[in-house]
Design a protein around this motif. Structure first.
Motif: not given
Ligand SMILES: Cc1cc2nc3c(=O)[nH]c(=O)nc-3n(C[C@H](O)[C@H](O)[C@H](O)COP(=O)(O)OP(=O)(O)OC[C@H]3O[C@@H](n4cnc5c(N)ncnc54)[C@H](O)[C@@H]3O)c2cc1C
Length: 284
Positions: A24-48
């Motif tokens: 819900k915020s840029e800080v939350e987003l960057i935190g989540a992305l860094k965490d996923l990278k650290l855990k080597k988890t694949k992710y997909y960005i979803l807008g609408g």
């Protein structure tokens, strides 16, 4: 809400994702992305989720739903988060008497999704008055000037790089708020004839073709190969436009993919033209 992608995409296709994170915020987003990278988890960005065919089997990674949606207007400048709905951006620009986004009225989805695919309608693309785009490149966030975004028809550098769009800044010329609102209203009226409310689709499936002789609408090529009569399971091409595929509610992503492949083959056989999808695949 559950993790089913069919509940997160306009086409209403898709099985479960492993997990869905809403940032819900840029800080939350960057935190989540860094965490996923650290855990080597694949992710997909979803807008609408308005330009996506999600696999019936789902997605074995994390969906990161972009939901930060702040907007600030300062003179002729608009800065907004990627998760803001494009409709809200258009409405705010029109009300502030800022010209340049009014023809995008009625395109569903978020500002980030629109920048990713350089969305456009009625002769104007979102990139036209974009000044810069804030991105997260996996390590840092930074602003990219428009000239580094590789924009052309339904294309951008974001289709090639694994960057996440965080925010955007537009620099818009002045216009008449009344005329801009009228223009948007007029366009929405036309669009509503093509896209009935709650239609399970992703807009145009294929990009138009640009040949030496000029623009060839993909719809014209598709119509000439009999697309309008085609159906696989609950997925069909409607009579009103050959470049749209609709899910009747019981359709599968696999059927949509099959139909797309058949249409591409038919156009290639008749014209030697390879149609390219505008729609994006998730989990294929
Ligand atoms: C009824 C209807 C009409 C439409 N009409 C038009 C039209 O006139 N013109 C047009 O151009 N399109 C049109 N579209 C297609 C679609 O609405 C646009 O492509 C829209 O801009 C997609 O935005 P979104 O937020 O829904 O993106 P999504 O569908 O969520 O995502 C699309 C792609 O963008 C990526 N993405 C999304 N947000 C970000 C981000 N912040 N950072 C990095 N990548 C990101 C996703 O990973 C995905 O690959 C239409 C669709 C529908 C359903």
């Amino acid at each position: 809400m559950d993790n089913l992608l069919k509940h997160r995409t306009n086409f209403k296709f898709g099985g479960p994702a492993k997990k869905i994170i809403t940032a819900k915020s840029e800080v939350e987003l960057i935190g989540a992305l860094k965490d996923l990278k650290l855990k080597k988890t694949k992710y997909y960005i979803l807008g609408g989720g308005t330009n996506i065919i999600a696999n019936d089997k789902g997605y074995g990674g994390v969906i990161v739903k972009i939901a930060a949606a702040n907007l600030k207007i300062n003179g002729k400048k608009i800065i907004c988060d990627a998760g803001l709905s494009l409709g809200k951006l258009v409405g705010a620009a029109n009300s502030a008497g800022l010209f340049g986004l009014e023809t995008l009225a009625g395109i569903p989805g978020t500002v980030g999704g629109a920048i990713y695919g350089n969305a456009g309608a009625y002769g104007r693309e979102i990139s036209k008055f974009l000044k810069k785009v804030k991105i997260f490149d996996g390590k840092n966030s930074r602003w990219l000037p428009r000239t580094s975004c590789g924009f052309f028809y339904r294309e951008s550098v974001f289709k090639k790089k694994p960057w996440v769009i965080l925010a955007a800044e537009f620099n818009l010329p002045e216009g008449s708020a009344k005329k801009l609102a009228e223009k948007s209203k007029e366009i929405i009226k036309i669009r509503e004839k093509k896209y009935k409310p709650n239609l399970r689709c992703a807009g145009s499936i294929f990009k138009n073709v640009f040949a030496k002789s000029g623009k060839i609408p993909a719809g014209r090529l598709l119509e000439s190969v009999g697309a309008k009569s085609m159906r696989i399971g609950g997925v069909y091409v409607p009579q009103q436009h050959a470049n749209i595929i609709i899910n009747n509610g019981r359709g599968k992503a696999a059927d949509a993919k099959k139909l797309i492949d058949i249409l591409k083959k038919k156009v290639y056989r008749k014209y030697g033209i390879r149609l390219e999808e505008e729609v994006q695949y998730l989990g294929f």
